[in-house]
Design a protein around this motif. Structure first.
Motif, PDB file in Angstrom:
ATOM      1  N   HIS A 170       0.817  -1.215   0.000  1.00  0.00           N
ATOM      2  CA  HIS A 170       0.000   0.000   0.000  1.00  0.00           C
ATOM      3  C   HIS A 170       0.849   1.263   0.000  1.00  0.00           C
ATOM      4  N   LEU A 171       2.150   1.149   0.222  1.00  0.00           N
ATOM      5  CA  LEU A 171       3.019   2.323   0.298  1.00  0.00           C
ATOM      6  C   LEU A 171       3.693   2.647  -1.033  1.00  0.00           C
ATOM      7  N   TYR A 220      -6.804  -0.077   3.522  1.00  0.00           N
ATOM      8  CA  TYR A 220      -6.225   0.537   2.319  1.00  0.00           C
ATOM      9  C   TYR A 220      -7.257   1.309   1.493  1.00  0.00           C
ATOM     10  N   SER A 241      -3.339   6.059  10.862  1.00  0.00           N
ATOM     11  CA  SER A 241      -3.491   7.063   9.799  1.00  0.00           C
ATOM     12  C   SER A 241      -4.837   7.766   9.824  1.00  0.00           C
ATOM     13  N   ASP A 294      -4.600  12.901   6.517  1.00  0.00           N
ATOM     14  CA  ASP A 294      -4.187  13.690   5.354  1.00  0.00           C
ATOM     15  C   ASP A 294      -5.388  14.059   4.494  1.00  0.00           C
ATOM     16  N   TYR A 295      -6.295  13.115   4.318  1.00  0.00           N
ATOM     17  CA  TYR A 295      -7.500  13.381   3.518  1.00  0.00           C
ATOM     18  C   TYR A 295      -8.335  14.484   4.163  1.00  0.00           C
ATOM     19  N   THR A 301      -9.103   4.339  -0.210  1.00  0.00           N
ATOM     20  CA  THR A 301      -8.601   5.631  -0.684  1.00  0.00           C
ATOM     21  C   THR A 301      -9.697   6.610  -1.060  1.00  0.00           C
ATOM     22  N   SER A 333      -6.323   5.783   3.655  1.00  0.00           N
ATOM     23  CA  SER A 333      -5.766   7.092   3.319  1.00  0.00           C
ATOM     24  C   SER A 333      -6.763   8.046   2.693  1.00  0.00           C
ATOM     25  N   GLY A 334      -7.975   7.600   2.418  1.00  0.00           N
ATOM     26  CA  GLY A 334      -8.978   8.458   1.811  1.00  0.00           C
ATOM     27  C   GLY A 334     -10.375   7.933   2.050  1.00  0.00           C
ATOM     28  N   GLY A 363      -4.233   1.331   7.207  1.00  0.00           N
ATOM     29  CA  GLY A 363      -3.734   1.854   5.946  1.00  0.00           C
ATOM     30  C   GLY A 363      -4.729   2.696   5.179  1.00  0.00           C
ATOM     31  N   PRO A 389      -9.445   9.817   7.596  1.00  0.00           N
ATOM     32  CA  PRO A 389      -7.990   9.789   7.408  1.00  0.00           C
ATOM     33  C   PRO A 389      -7.396  11.187   7.601  1.00  0.00           C
TER      34      PRO A 389
END
Length: 502
Positions: free
Chosen positions: A37-38, A347, A392, A447-448, A349, A368-369, A366, A445
Motif C-alpha cells: 500500500h506504500l 487501504y 493514519s 491527510d484526507y 482511498t 488514506s482516503g 492503511g 484519514p
C-alpha cells in the motif's frame, strides 16, 4: 493454496477448482515486506516507481516452474493412494484421517473440540446417487453461453437500450419482449431471475457490453448529476436496467457493475460482492419469506468476505452483516452495511462506508482516503484496543463534524431504507438528529481530512468573495443611478421654462 498437499486435501474434500495467490507472487520475487500500500516495494512488484520497478527480476517461467512442482507433488500423493487420474480422488473424503502419531490424550482433546465426522463422510455413503464431480452438468467445461448474464443481455437488447440494438427504434415491441410494458419502467424490475451459488460474477459480462457499446441516448437516461466538490452527491437516480434476483448467488455478485445497472438480490451471496464496482447499484436483502418468519437481518451474515474489494464507484446496500475485509481498496463507491468483520476499510482511498452494526478488529488499517461512518454509541472504536487501527485516521464525533457529513449520512440512511427496507436505518432516522449524530463516529484519514478542510475553506472564501463582489456591484449601481438622477434633476431645474404665447 501453497503446496501440492493443500491441493490434494481440497480435492479429497470435493474441490474441482483451485486458486493460488501468495506463492506465485513469491515465485516472482515477492519477499513479503507488506509494503504494497506504500508503493515502496523493494523488489519492484507493487510499485509504480520506475527506479524500484527496475529491480523486478521475475519471469513467467518462474510461475510455470512452481506450478510444475506443485503438480509433481500432487502426482506423488495420487500414486501413494492408488489414483491414476485426478478426477478419481475428487470427493474421496474417506481417504482422510486423523494423525495417528498424536498422543492419545491430545487426540481425545481435539476430538472433543472438533467433530469432523460430517465433513469426512463421503457423500456417496449418504446417498449412493449423489454426484461428486461436475455436479452442474454432464462433465463438459462451463460455457459462457449458459450463464445468466446472457439472459440479462438478451432482455437488455430486446428493450433497445444499448446502442446498435436491432430493436432500437421499436420501444413498445422491445418492452413487450422483455416482459414489461413501457409504463412499468421505473416501477418494476425489467427482469426477474432465480440464482444459485454456481452463478458467479453476475453482471460482469453485462457490464462489459454496456461499457463497449454504451447506452442508447434518451431523455430519461440515468446519469448522476455533477455536484460541487465540497458537497458529494449521494443520490441514486433510476437505473437504465434493473434486474431482481432470488436465491443464493455465487462469488463476485455485481463484479465491475457498470453505471446504469441495478442488481437487486433477495437472498444471500458468497464472497466478493461488488468487487470492482464501477458505477452500478448493488442491493442485497433477505427474502420476504425469511423476514416474515422472524429472520433478524441485522444479526445475520448476508454476504461473504471481501465485499466491495477495489470498487471505484457506484452504490451498494446490504441489509445484513458481511464478513472480513469489507471495502478494502475502495476508491469511490458509497456503501451501507449492518455489520462487518475484521479489517474493514483497509487501504481504502475514497468513497463512503456506513456501518450500522458491530465491527471486527483492525478497522481502517492503511486507510488514506474516503470516510467511514460507524454507529458506535458505546465508543468501542475509541476505548477498546485493536478495534480501530488509528495509525493514519482520526476518530471524530459526527455531532461535532461539518453539516456536510451530517447531511450525507442522513441521505445514505434514507437510500438504504428505500432500497432494502432496513429496520435498523428506519429506526435511526426516527430519532432526533442531535441524538442520531451523537451515536456515530466518523473515521477520517488525517491527510484526507486536511485536504478536504482546505478545499472547503477555499470554497468558502470564493463564496465570500463573490458575495462581496455582488454587494459592491449593487452599491456601485445604486451610486451610478443616484448620480444620474441628480444630474437629470439639476439639468431639468436649469432649463428655463418656455414663455407663454401672446
Amino acid at each position: 493454496m501453497k503446496t501440492g498437499r493443500d491441493v490434494v486435501h481440497a480435492a479429497l474434500l470435493g474441490a474441482e477448482e483451485f486458486g493460488f495467490g501468495t506463492m506465485p507472487l513469491v515465485a516472482l520475487g515477492c519477499i513479503m515486506m507488506r509494503k504494497c500500500h506504500l508503493g515502496t516495494c523493494p523488489v519492484g512488484i507493487a510499485t509504480q516507481d520506475p527506479v524500484l520497478r527496475a529491480k523486478f527480476e521475475g519471469a513467467p517461467e518462474h510461475v510455470v516452474n512452481y506450478m510444475f512442482l506443485v503438480a509433481e507433488e500432487v502426482r506423488g500423493y495420487m500414486a501413494s493412494m492408488g489414483f491414476t487420474r485426478f478426477e478419481q480422488m475428487i470427493g474421496r473424503s474417506d481417504m482422510l484421517y486423523s494423525k495417528a502419531q498424536l498422543p492419545a490424550t491430545q487426540r481425545r482433546a481435539l476430538h472433543s473440540l472438533f467433530d469432523l465426522r460430517s465433513i469426512l463422510t463421503p457423500a456417496s455413503s449418504l446417498r449412493p446417487d449423489a454426484a461428486t464431480l461436475n455436479c452442474d452438468g454432464d462433465g463438459a467445461l462451463p460455457s459462457l453461453a449458459a450463464v445468466l448474464d446472457q439472459r440479462m443481455l438478451t432482455a437488455l437488447r430486446a428493450r433497445g437500450l444499448l446502442q446498435g440494438s436491432a430493436e432500437e427504434n421499436d420501444t413498445e415491441a422491445a418492452a413487450a419482449a422483455a416482459g414489461a410494458s413501457s409504463a412499468d419502467v421505473g416501477q418494476t424490475p425489467h427482469l426477474e431471475l432465480s440464482v444459485s451459488n454456481t452463478d458467479r460474477s453476475l453482471g460482469t459480462l453485462l457490464s462489459y457490453h454496456v461499457s463497449v457499446h454504451g447506452w442508447r441516448r434518451s431523455d430519461e437516461q440515468a446519469t448522476v448529476a455533477q455536484a460541487p466538490p465540497e458537497e458529494p452527491t449521494v443520490q441514486v437516480l433510476p437505473p437504465r436496467f434493473w434486474v431482481r434476483l432470488r436465491g443464493s448467488a455465487g462469488q463476485s455478485l455485481g463484479g465491475f457493475l457498470a453505471p446504469g445497472l441495478l442488481l437487486e438480490l433477495h437472498g444471500d451471496t458468497n464472497d466478493y460482492p461488488g468487487k470492482g464496482l464501477s458505477g452500478g447499484v448493488l442491493v442485497v436483502r433477505p427474502q420476504a419469506e425469511a423476514l416474515q418468519s422472524g429472520f433478524v437481518a441485522e444479526s445475520n451474515v448476508i454476504a461473504g468476505n471481501a465485499g466491495l474489494y477495489g470498487a471505484t464507484g457506484g452504490y451498494a446496500f446490504f441489509r445484513g452483516m458481511l464478513g472480513e475485509r469489507f471495502a478494502v481498496r475502495n476508491s469511490g463507491a458509497l456503501a451501507v452495511v449492518e455489520g462487518v468483520g475484521d479489517h474493514c476499510c483497509e487501504y481504502m482511498t475514497g468513497g463512503r462506508v456506513v456501518v450500522l452494526g458491530p465491527t471486527g478488529i483492525n478497522m481502517a488499517a492503511g486507510m488514506s482516503g474516503g470516510i467511514a461512518y460507524v454507529h458506535d454509541p458505546q465508543r468501542r472504536l475509541e476505548t477498546r484496543a485493536g478495534v480501530c487501527n488509528r495509525a493514519s485516521v482520526a476518530l471524530l464525533s459526527l455531532a461535532d463534524s461539518d453539516p456536510i457529513e451530517q447531511r450525507e449520512l442522513v441521505h445514505l440512511l434514507e437510500l438504504h431504507v428505500r432500497h432494502t427496507g432496513s429496520v435498523v436505518a428506519e429506526r435511526l432516522l426516527a430519532i432526533p438528529r442531535a441524538h442520531l449524530f451523537a451515536q456515530f463516529v466518523v473515521v477520517f484519514p488525517n491527510d484526507y481530512r486536511r485536504v478536504i478542510l482546505a478545499e472547503r475553506q477555499a470554497a468558502q472564501r470564493r463564496r465570500e468573495q463573490l458575495a462581496a463582489a455582488a454587494v459592491e456591484e449593487v452599491a456601485t449601481a445604486k451610486t451610478t443611478m443616484t448620480v444620474a438622477v441628480t444630474t437629470t434633476k439639476a439639468a431639468t431645474e436649469a432649463t428655463p421654462s418656455p414663455s407663454p404665447s401672446p
